[in-house]
Motif scaffolding. Sequence first.
Motif, mmCIF file in Angstrom:
data_model
loop_
_atom_site.group_PDB
_atom_site.id
_atom_site.type_symbol
_atom_site.label_atom_id
_atom_site.label_comp_id
_atom_site.label_asym_id
_atom_site.label_seq_id
_atom_site.Cartn_x
_atom_site.Cartn_y
_atom_site.Cartn_z
ATOM 1 N N SER A 32 41.242 6.047 108.819
ATOM 2 C CA SER A 32 40.943 4.646 108.523
ATOM 3 C C SER A 32 39.478 4.335 108.798
ATOM 4 C CB SER A 32 41.848 3.728 109.352
ATOM 5 O OG SER A 32 41.536 3.794 110.732
ATOM 6 N N MET A 55 45.385 3.233 107.598
ATOM 7 C CA MET A 55 44.806 3.580 106.302
ATOM 8 C C MET A 55 45.246 2.582 105.236
ATOM 9 S SD MET A 55 45.480 7.674 106.677
ATOM 10 C CE MET A 55 44.928 8.143 105.030
ATOM 11 N N GLN A 58 43.338 -0.444 105.072
ATOM 12 C CA GLN A 58 42.027 -0.273 104.430
ATOM 13 C C GLN A 58 42.153 -0.148 102.914
ATOM 14 O OE1 GLN A 58 38.968 -0.317 105.643
ATOM 15 N NE2 GLN A 58 39.544 -0.607 107.775
#
Length: 391
Positions: A32, A55, A58
Amino acid sequence: MTPQATLQATAPQGALSFGMVAGEASGDLLASLLIEGLRTRWPHLQGWGIGGPRMVAQGFDARWPSDRLAVRGYAEVLRHYRGIVAIRDQLCERLLAQPPQVFIGVDAPDFNLDLEAALKAHGVPTIHMVCPSIWAWRANRIHKIRRSVDHMLCIFPFEVEMLAREGVGATYVGHPLAPVIPMRPDRARARERLQLSGDAPVVALLPGSRRSEIEHMTPRLLAAARLMQKERPELQWVLPAVPSLLPQLRALCERSPLPGLRVLQGQSHEALAACDLTLIASGTATLEAALFKRPMVIGYHMNALSWLIMRRQRLQPWVGLPNILCGEFVVPELLQNACTPERLAREGLAWLDDPLRVQSLTHRFEALHLQLTRDTAQESVRAIEKTLQRA
């Protein structure tokens, strides 16, 4: 023209398509941070593969959750082998059908190196973040790394020269957690956030982030904590849990109760900031504890067959990352048969009873923190951009 060149020629300026695989909680965190850095260079970022909640936050498209790969030890891998291979085969097929401009494997070497080898053979540039610990065990893995990886992003400085000797391009990017964790964590504020007393010492129990680790380590840590509690009734206890494994952990805590234990959903960094000591499973979390400048007792217990195989392949006397990086036993390690509640408790109490020893360790960890501090995301982005230019 290769598929990657075609994609680059038709992609809008500032676009990057990438495949990525990160396994377990620590890989999710590292990935991430890397994705966040990639977006500063390529605002129109599109990535998919295997990842975790950080992740996904994001903007990453996780086709499979990262905890599907969170298996450690030979016996444990064998039980999940067919399922893991099926995921890897499906992912490889999809990546080859729609090739990304680059593939980035984050840790999880048993999964990623074979996948990277297949992609590299078809012209997809491959980056691997976190060098497999060939300096500690399984040195012959260097041959697979050479076949699989176009460029390695190293989080420890000594790895670059080691890989260069073997013909593998590498860049030291620092440890991505080093700039994130403060040099002097605010213990009082962390305790306030966790609603802990500011007066009584706090012990953090970290049994690991894999199901097998939690199964083996949690009962030992809880039993050690009860022994310590008899000697020091004032101690406060916190146990941060990976959210997806919270039901398993709570079931173990119910079977082996520890009065006053606070089970946290995530919040491992808050727990490390708040604590005076951690009893901790060997793994990435031990380095996080070192960056928080906390004394620790490292323990590990696994399936007997897995331990027998791994012990034969060890190249160094240390297993814990703080000891490996310092080159000596700065914190105790209790592995397999030595990982008993009695010894864990004895070593833990020894830290609490020796403030001068704790102070010396703090200075050692501050020096380590400085050594590992770089702008990891930007260093990684520059290395990835150079790899893409060569490709």
